[in-house]
Design an enzyme around this catalytic site. Structure first.
Site, PDB file in Angstrom:
ATOM      1  CG  HIS A  57      -5.613   1.576   5.369  1.00 26.91           C
ATOM      2  ND1 HIS A  57      -5.174   2.505   6.283  1.00 26.91           N
ATOM      3  CD2 HIS A  57      -4.581   0.733   5.163  1.00 26.91           C
ATOM      4  CE1 HIS A  57      -3.910   2.230   6.597  1.00 26.91           C
ATOM      5  NE2 HIS A  57      -3.529   1.155   5.933  1.00 26.91           N
ATOM      6  CB  SER A 101       6.004  -2.229  11.715  1.00 23.35           C
ATOM      7  OG  SER A 101       5.648  -0.895  12.051  1.00 23.35           O
ATOM      8  CE  LYS A 136       0.004   3.017   4.828  1.00 26.22           C
ATOM      9  NZ  LYS A 136       0.174   3.083   6.278  1.00 26.22           N
ATOM     10  CD  GLU A 171      -2.698   5.166   6.973  1.00 24.95           C
ATOM     11  OE1 GLU A 171      -2.653   5.274   5.733  1.00 24.95           O
ATOM     12  OE2 GLU A 171      -1.788   4.619   7.636  1.00 24.95           O
ATOM     13  CD  GLU A 227      -2.878  -2.634   7.260  1.00 24.59           C
ATOM     14  OE1 GLU A 227      -1.779  -2.813   6.751  1.00 24.59           O
ATOM     15  OE2 GLU A 227      -3.584  -1.640   7.051  1.00 24.59           O
ATOM     16  N   GLY A 229       3.385   1.999  10.692  1.00 23.70           N
ATOM     17  CA  GLY A 229       4.369   3.069  10.550  1.00 23.70           C
ATOM     18  C   GLY A 229       5.142   3.387  11.817  1.00 23.70           C
ATOM     19  CG  ASN A 245      -1.701   1.234   1.430  1.00 22.38           C
ATOM     20  OD1 ASN A 245      -1.768   2.063   0.530  1.00 22.38           O
ATOM     21  ND2 ASN A 245      -2.320   1.376   2.597  1.00 22.38           N
TER      22      ASN A 245
HETATM   23  P1  13P Z   1       3.577   0.138   7.439  1.00 20.40           P
HETATM   24  O1  13P Z   1       4.023  -1.153   6.788  1.00 20.40           O
HETATM   25  O2  13P Z   1       4.289   1.337   6.916  1.00 20.40           O
HETATM   26  O3  13P Z   1       3.560   0.016   8.931  1.00 20.40           O
HETATM   27  O4  13P Z   1       2.028   0.359   6.979  1.00 20.40           O
HETATM   28  C1  13P Z   1       1.122  -0.664   7.113  1.00 20.40           C
HETATM   29  C2  13P Z   1      -0.131  -0.288   6.401  1.00 20.40           C
HETATM   30  O5  13P Z   1      -0.896   0.551   6.847  1.00 20.40           O
HETATM   31  C3  13P Z   1      -0.413  -0.935   5.108  1.00 20.40           C
HETATM   32  O6  13P Z   1      -1.729  -0.719   4.700  1.00 20.40           O
END
Ligand code: 13P
Length: 247
Positions: free
Chosen positions: A92, A207, A12, A94, A162, A168, A10
């Site tokens: 997601h 992560s 983002k 976010e 997740e 992150g 992803n």
């Molecule tokens: P990270 O791998 O950067 O922690 O992000 C995970 C994520 O939100 C993937 O959708």
């Protein structure tokens, strides 16, 4: 039948045209990996990325529930499919946090994805305080019940766990905690979707790096990963594809 692992990235809100070189590098390094590979770039890159090769399938990061209409700034599953996408992330954390998306919204988006012939990657996960308060299973159970439509199958849907606090941050749950959650999700899906539960691929996200992917992908009921930061560079994501191929 065994579930084929999925290495999903992803991007983002990252990725200009120059980033397509990372996909070219992945195609050259992995002409026929022993896992499925999906990258979800910004919508502007879907079409160009889909044209590059055959290993890396391309997905959207979100879709509107409607097929078309007066929804400025949104994108429909049909438009993503027309651009070459084969999947789309829905729900997601976010999107849930930044755009107030509810389980009902996510449920409708998953059905929109299927309507357009896309695989819905349905995302769930608890916050840090929910885990600290011992509510992680309850929260994820509720999200599954609300977000995964009755028509979900292993062919039209993937479920991604997740934990919000692991995204992150470099923090990862223990392998025991990942196993507990993934076993729980499989058991919940067995109640809600008895005919399909064994077929769903359950991804872990938060992560994931080349250095921890193999041990995470070896955990019970983990069928691959949904990867943010470490999916942006072919050198990193290649290590994750390798782990998924060997797992
Ligand atoms: P990270 O791998 O950067 O922690 O992000 C995970 C994520 O939100 C993937 O959708």
């Amino acid at each position: 039948m065994g579930r084929r692992k999925l290495a999903a990235g992803n991007w983002k809100m990252n990725g200009a045209k120059a980033a397509l070189a990372e996909i070219e590098a992945l195609e050259a390094a992995f002409p026929a990996p022993d896992c499925d590979v999906l990258i979800c770039p910004p919508a502007t890159l879907v079409s160009a990325m889909a044209a590059i090769g055959s290993t890396v399938k391309v997905g959207g990061q979100d879709c509107h529930a409607n097929a078309s209409g007066a929804h400025t700034g949104d994108i429909s599953a049909e438009i993503l499919a027309d651009a070459g996408a084969t999947a789309v992330l829905v729900g997601h954390s976010e999107r849930r946090a930044d755009h107030g998306e509810s389980d009902a919204d996510v449920n409708a988006k998953a059905e929109a994805a299927w309507r357009a012939g896309l695989i819905a990657v349905i995302c769930v996960g608890e916050t840090e305080s929910e885990r600290t308060e011992g509510k992680a299973l309850e929260i994820v159970g509720g999200q599954l019940a609300g977000s995964v439509p009755a028509g979900a199958t292993g062919a039209n849907s993937v479920i991604a766990y997740e934990p919000v606090w692991a995204i992150g941050t470099g923090l990862v749950p223990t392998l025991e905690d990942i196993a507990e959650m993934h076993d729980f999700m499989r058991a919940e899906l067995a109640k809600s979707h008895p005919d399909a539960a064994e077929d769903f691929r359950l991804l872990y996200g938060g992560s994931v790096k080349p250095s921890n992917a193999a041990e995470i992908f070896a955990v019970s009921n983990v069928d691959g990963g949904l990867v943010g930061g470490a999916s942006l560079k072919a050198a990193d994501f290649g290590g994750i594809i390798k782990a998924a191929s060997e797992g």
